[in-house]
Design a protein around this motif. Structure first.
Motif: not given
Length: 236
Positions: A91-95, A99-115
Motif C-alpha cells: 500500500t505504501g501507507e502507515t500500518i 488491541v481491544p481494551e474496554g471501550d477502546a482500541v490501543v495502538l501497540i505497533e506501527r509501521l510508517e509510510t515513507d511519504k
C-alpha cells in the motif's frame, strides 16, 4: 474445575472494582462470602492480588496480570511484523496494529509510510470503538453495542441504529473504514484478527484523508482483510 472458574471470576471482579472487599465481590458475583474468601486467599497466595493500602479487608490486582499481558503482546507483535511489512509494501501507507481494551482500541505497533505527508499516532494511544476503523473492526465481532456514542467530528456515528447497520456492513465486506470519524484529517480501513473467543487485535491501513479515494478504499480494504486473515492463521 468450579473452584478455578470461581477464582477467575473473582479476579475479574477485583480488577473491575478495586480496591474492593469480600462483601462487594460476593454481591457483584452472586457467590457466598465463604467461596469468595477462599478464592481471594488463593489469588493472594499465587501473587495475583494484594491488600489495598495494607488493609487485608480490601484487595487490588498486582502487576502479574500486566506482565503476562505484555508477554502476550510481544508474541502478537512478533507474528504481526512480517504481515504488517508486506501490507506496508503493497500500500505504501502507515500500518497500525491495535488491541481491544474496554471501550477502546490501543495502538501497540506501527509501521510508517515513507511519504512526506503522514499522520503519526503515538504508541499507546486509545481510539474509540465506534469512531475508528480499528475500533469498528473489533466491535463488529463483539456481542452487544455501546450505549454512549460521543461525537468527535461531523461524520462520527452517534446513533445506535446507524452503528448497528454499519457493523452489519463491516461483517458483510470483511473490513471497517473510517471516514474522518475520529479526526477529520484521517482515513483508514481495518480488519479484525480473530481468536477462539473473538477479536484479539486489528490491523489497519491509515492515511491522510486526502489520500484515500473510494477506489483505493476498496482496494486497501481487501488487502487489510487478507492480512488480518493471514495473521489470524499464523496465531493458530
Amino acid at each position: 474445575m468450579q473452584n478455578v472458574i470461581n477464582a477467575l471470576r473473582v479476579l475479574e471482579e477485583v480488577a473491575a472494582r478495586q480496591p474492593v472487599g469480600v462483601g462487594e465481590v460476593a454481591r457483584g458475583l452472586g457467590l457466598p462470602k465463604s467461596t469468595v474468601q477462599r478464592s481471594l486467599k488463593t489469588l493472594h497466595e499465587a501473587g495475583w492480588i494484594r491488600p489495598a493500602g495494607g488493609e487485608v479487608t480490601r484487595w487490588q490486582v498486582t502487576s502479574k496480570a500486566l506482565q503476562i499481558a505484555r508477554r502476550t503482546e510481544l508474541g502478537l507483535r512478533d507474528a504481526a511484523m512480517p504481515v504488517m511489512e508486506e501490507l506496508r509494501q503493497r500500500t505504501g501507507e502507515t500500518i497500525h496494529l491495535m488491541v481491544p481494551e474496554g471501550d477502546a482500541v490501543v495502538l501497540i505497533e506501527r509501521l510508517e509510510t515513507d511519504k512526506p505527508l503522514r499522520i503519526v499516532l503515538p504508541l499507546g494511544i486509545r481510539l474509540p470503538l465506534h469512531a475508528s476503523a480499528n475500533g469498528k473492526a473489533v466491535l463488529a465481532h463483539l456481542g452487544g453495542l455501546l450505549e454512549d456514542l460521543p461525537g468527535y467530528t461531523d461524520t462520527t456515528i452517534t446513533d445506535a441504529g446507524a452503528l448497528r447497520a454499519e457493523l452489519e456492513a463491516v461483517r458483510a465486506r470483511g473490513y471497517a473504514d473510517n471516514r474522518g470519524e475520529w479526526r477529520s484529517d484521517i482515513a483508514a480501513v481495518a480488519a479484525a484478527v480473530l481468536g477462539p473467543d473473538g477479536p484479539i487485535a486489528s490491523l489497519s491501513v491509515s492515511t491522510p484523508a486526502s489520500r484515500m479515494p473510494e477506489e483505493l478504499r476498496a482496494e486497501y480494504g481487501k488487502l487489510v482483510t487478507q492480512a488480518a486473515r493471514t495473521l489470524t492463521d499464523s496465531l493458530g
